[in-house]
Design a protein around this motif. Structure first.
Motif, PDB file in Angstrom:
ATOM      1  N   HIS B 238       0.823  -1.221   0.000  1.00 42.39           N
ATOM      2  CA  HIS B 238       0.000   0.000   0.000  1.00 42.39           C
ATOM      3  C   HIS B 238       0.855   1.268   0.000  1.00 42.39           C
ATOM      4  O   HIS B 238       0.322   2.353  -0.191  1.00 42.39           O
ATOM      5  CB  HIS B 238      -1.065  -0.008   1.113  1.00 42.39           C
ATOM      6  N   TYR B 241       1.716   2.045  -4.200  1.00 43.37           N
ATOM      7  CA  TYR B 241       0.710   2.362  -5.226  1.00 43.37           C
ATOM      8  C   TYR B 241       1.210   3.463  -6.173  1.00 43.37           C
ATOM      9  O   TYR B 241       1.135   3.329  -7.390  1.00 43.37           O
ATOM     10  CB  TYR B 241      -0.569   2.907  -4.571  1.00 43.37           C
ATOM     11  N   GLY B 254      -3.513  -3.690  -2.046  1.00 40.49           N
ATOM     12  CA  GLY B 254      -4.923  -3.503  -1.674  1.00 40.49           C
ATOM     13  C   GLY B 254      -5.469  -4.704  -0.922  1.00 40.49           C
ATOM     14  O   GLY B 254      -6.052  -4.578   0.158  1.00 40.49           O
ATOM     15  N   SER B 257      -3.214  -5.435   2.473  1.00 31.55           N
ATOM     16  CA  SER B 257      -3.324  -4.437   3.538  1.00 31.55           C
ATOM     17  C   SER B 257      -4.756  -4.382   4.055  1.00 31.55           C
ATOM     18  O   SER B 257      -4.980  -4.015   5.211  1.00 31.55           O
ATOM     19  CB  SER B 257      -2.813  -3.072   3.102  1.00 31.55           C
ATOM     20  N   THR B 310      -6.780   2.637   2.988  1.00 34.03           N
ATOM     21  CA  THR B 310      -5.770   1.774   2.360  1.00 34.03           C
ATOM     22  C   THR B 310      -6.173   1.269   0.974  1.00 34.03           C
ATOM     23  O   THR B 310      -5.318   0.847   0.208  1.00 34.03           O
ATOM     24  CB  THR B 310      -5.427   0.578   3.280  1.00 34.03           C
TER      25      THR B 310
END
Lengths: 142, 448
Positions: B238, B241, B254, B257, B310
């Protein structure tokens, strides 16, 4: 019901497995990052700019790639947003730059130093960040 | 307290109290700056205050973990520490490095990488310091006739934390790669190995305070730390990204987390269920409050509020805004500050021999601190969400948005004042316990 040794096995095997996957993805990421970040454009100027960026803890107020502190503007697209002259002026300013009253440390950089930082910010603005920063979807266009 | 060397923990704990006060002071400087009163700008600009605030947090928590280890390991291994003297040397050198770093931050001497601002030469001293600590604890463990799961988990966490400090010391020309490895330290510490340390301390406290069978508690400890790594290692994604890493991190980060709250939920359920199973009434109610409180608040702060931003589609807008500060404050408070305060509350009567168990100040400290911190989190949340909508959604200029949200920082400062009152009460209680006392030896071994 789960025994203590089974619980330990879950911990050990899980950790080893996911560490392995993480290392594998890291290798793949490191292979792909040069293209995604235009590593060929990291010139000596860009590198010097990065060093100045770190030596002055710019991340202590600003964010770059969304990382840093939240006291001063996000700078990923600053080159595109403000242009070279504006950035050079504020970096070289002998008095604190203070838009709307929020003060920046007066770095009074030399032209060379300012150009290095600009080169670094320009490079950062060209990195493919998977869509960040997003376009403001609620922007009024009238 | 059974072992003389456990007294060493006291000196680590009192250092924690001092550093915490200093950390809060710099927090106020930033709070006022955000309100528009950046009056100390010429002496302590925001980036200095920020570096001091976050680095002191890390240092006082690490000092607390070390103190906890020096208290727990003799008890778990049933022997004195290898060397108390080495422990003192290590504490003093840690304080010296910390003080030099903090002073350096005021003179533009730092590395300028978020959370890892300590200048490079001092990094090496930190490494030597931590190795000395690990050596001292390691030899004690090695020479012990018995080793418990709790002590092994705690030690593994401490060793892994030391190892993971190293990737942060490598220089990369590419900012994206630099950032990639910086998170190896920062994320894998706070959402990985520090949870081992926290889990180890939590398990120790639950064993002592609830009287539930060690085998049961340690079994669940394995499950929880297993869940931590199952979610937390790939959960590092995360942070990947939007820094110039491949797009698959959006999916990997994704999914994993989003699973991270499970470990914290496990921790909270674990503490509450063990407490309900409790076969004994431990007299130290304040330690029990901090222990159960820590498990619950870590779920709220680290688990729930972490989950709140998140997911990649949300994070695209909240990334790099005050929403992160909202999550960060309650997460560090709930998971790590509270576990350190819990072990201090548990250890103090034993170290000093004073059964100052249910003092009003101690109880008040717990509630006032937590209400204050929840208030601060609320203020950050309102400011953060407003920032996201105004700046990221409508495209308003950064500084104009900051002016709009200034009033929320008044709320923040007021809540922080309440929080500080709680901290000062805690420290008053700590002070009232007095100094370590050899007469406390064995006198207060209420836990066999």
């Amino acid at each position: 019901m789960l025994s203590k040794s089974q619980a330990r096995l879950f911990f050990v095997v899980g950790t080893i497995f996911f560490s392995g996957v993480f290392l594998w993805l890291t290798v793949d990421t490191l292979n792909k990052m040069p293209a995604q970040t235009n590593a060929q454009n990291i010139s000596p100027e860009v590198n010097r700019g990065k060093v100045i960026w770190e030596d002055n803890n710019c991340m202590g107020c600003h964010t770059l790639f969304g990382e840093g502190a939240y006291y001063a503007p996000e700078l990923t697209k600053a080159y595109e947003r403000r242009g070279e002259a504006y950035i050079r002026a504020l970096l070289m300013s002998p008095t604190p730059w203070s838009p709307q009253g929020r003060k920046m440390v007066a770095y009074a950089m030399t032209e060379q130093e300012a150009n290095d930082v600009i080169a670094f910010i320009k490079w950062a603005g060209e990195v493919d960040l998977n869509g960040f920063p997003a376009e403001p979807t609620l922007k009024q266009t009238n | 307290m059974k072992f003389k060397s456990q007294k060493l923990a006291y000196y680590f704990f009192s250092t924690c109290m001092l550093l915490l006060c200093l950390q809060i002071t710099y927090g106020f400087i930033m709070g006022f700056a955000h309100m528009g009163y950046d009056n100390l700008h010429d002496y302590i600009p925001f980036n200095t205050a920020r570096a001091v605030h976050t680095n002191l947090l890390v240092v006082w928590l690490l000092t607390g973990f070390m103190g906890a280890a020096y208290f727990i390991i003799p008890d778990e291994t049933q022997r004195e520490l290898y060397s108390t003297k080495l422990g003192f040397i290590q504490l003093i050198s840690l304080v010296v490095v910390g003080v030099v770093a903090v002073i350096g931050f005021h003179f533009n001497w730092w590395e300028g990488r978020k959370f890892l601002e300590i200048p490079r030469p001092l990094d090496f001293l930190v490494v030597i310091n931590v190795l000395t600590f690990l050596f001292n604890i390691g030899i004690t463990l090695f020479r012990a006739e018995r080793s418990s799961t709790t002590s092994i988990v705690l030690y593994t966490g401490l060793v892994a934390a030391a190892l993971l400090y190293l990737p942060g010391m490598i220089y990369f020309e590419n900012q994206s790669v630099d950032s990639y490895f910086r998170w190896w330290v920062v994320h894998l510490w706070v959402e990985g190995v520090w949870e081992l340390i926290m889990g180890g301390i939590l398990a120790y406290l639950l064993i002592k305070l609830t009287g539930v069978d060690r085998e049961v508690i340690e079994k669940w400890l394995y499950v929880i730390v297993g869940l931590t790594f199952l979610s937390g290692i790939l959960g590092t994604g995360h942070h990947y990204y939007y820094i110039g890493a491949p797009k698959y991190w959006l999916m990997v980060g994704g999914i994993f987390s989003a699973l991270e709250p499970l470990a914290f939920l496990g921790m909270a359920l674990f503490a509450v269920v063990m407490y309900r199973r409790s076969g004994r009434e431990h007299p130290n109610k304040i330690a029990l409050l901090w222990t159960i409180g820590c498990a619950i608040m870590s779920f709220v702060g680290a688990g729930f509020l972490g989950f709140a931003h998140t997911l990649p589609s949300v994070n695209l807008y909240t990334h790099g805004t005050l929403v992160t500060a909202m999550h960060g404050h309650l997460a560090f408070w709930g998971a790590y500050a509270m576990i350190v305060l819990a072990i201090i509350s548990y250890a103090m009567p034993m170290i000093t021999g004073r059964k100052n168990y249910n003092s009003m100040y101690g109880m008040l400290a717990f509630w006032i601190c937590n209400i204050g911190m929840l208030g601060m989190t609320g203020a950050f949340a309102v400011a953060g969400v407003a920032q996201v909508y105004l700046e990221r959604k409508t495209g308003m200029d950064f500084t104009l948005v900051q002016q709009e949200i200034e009033p929320h920082f008044l709320g923040l400062v007021l809540a922080a004042t309440l929080f500080t009152t709680g901290v000062l009460l805690y420290i008053y209680d700590f002070y009232k316990y007095g100094r370590p006392n050899d007469e406390a030896l064995v006198a207060l071994t209420d836990n066999g």
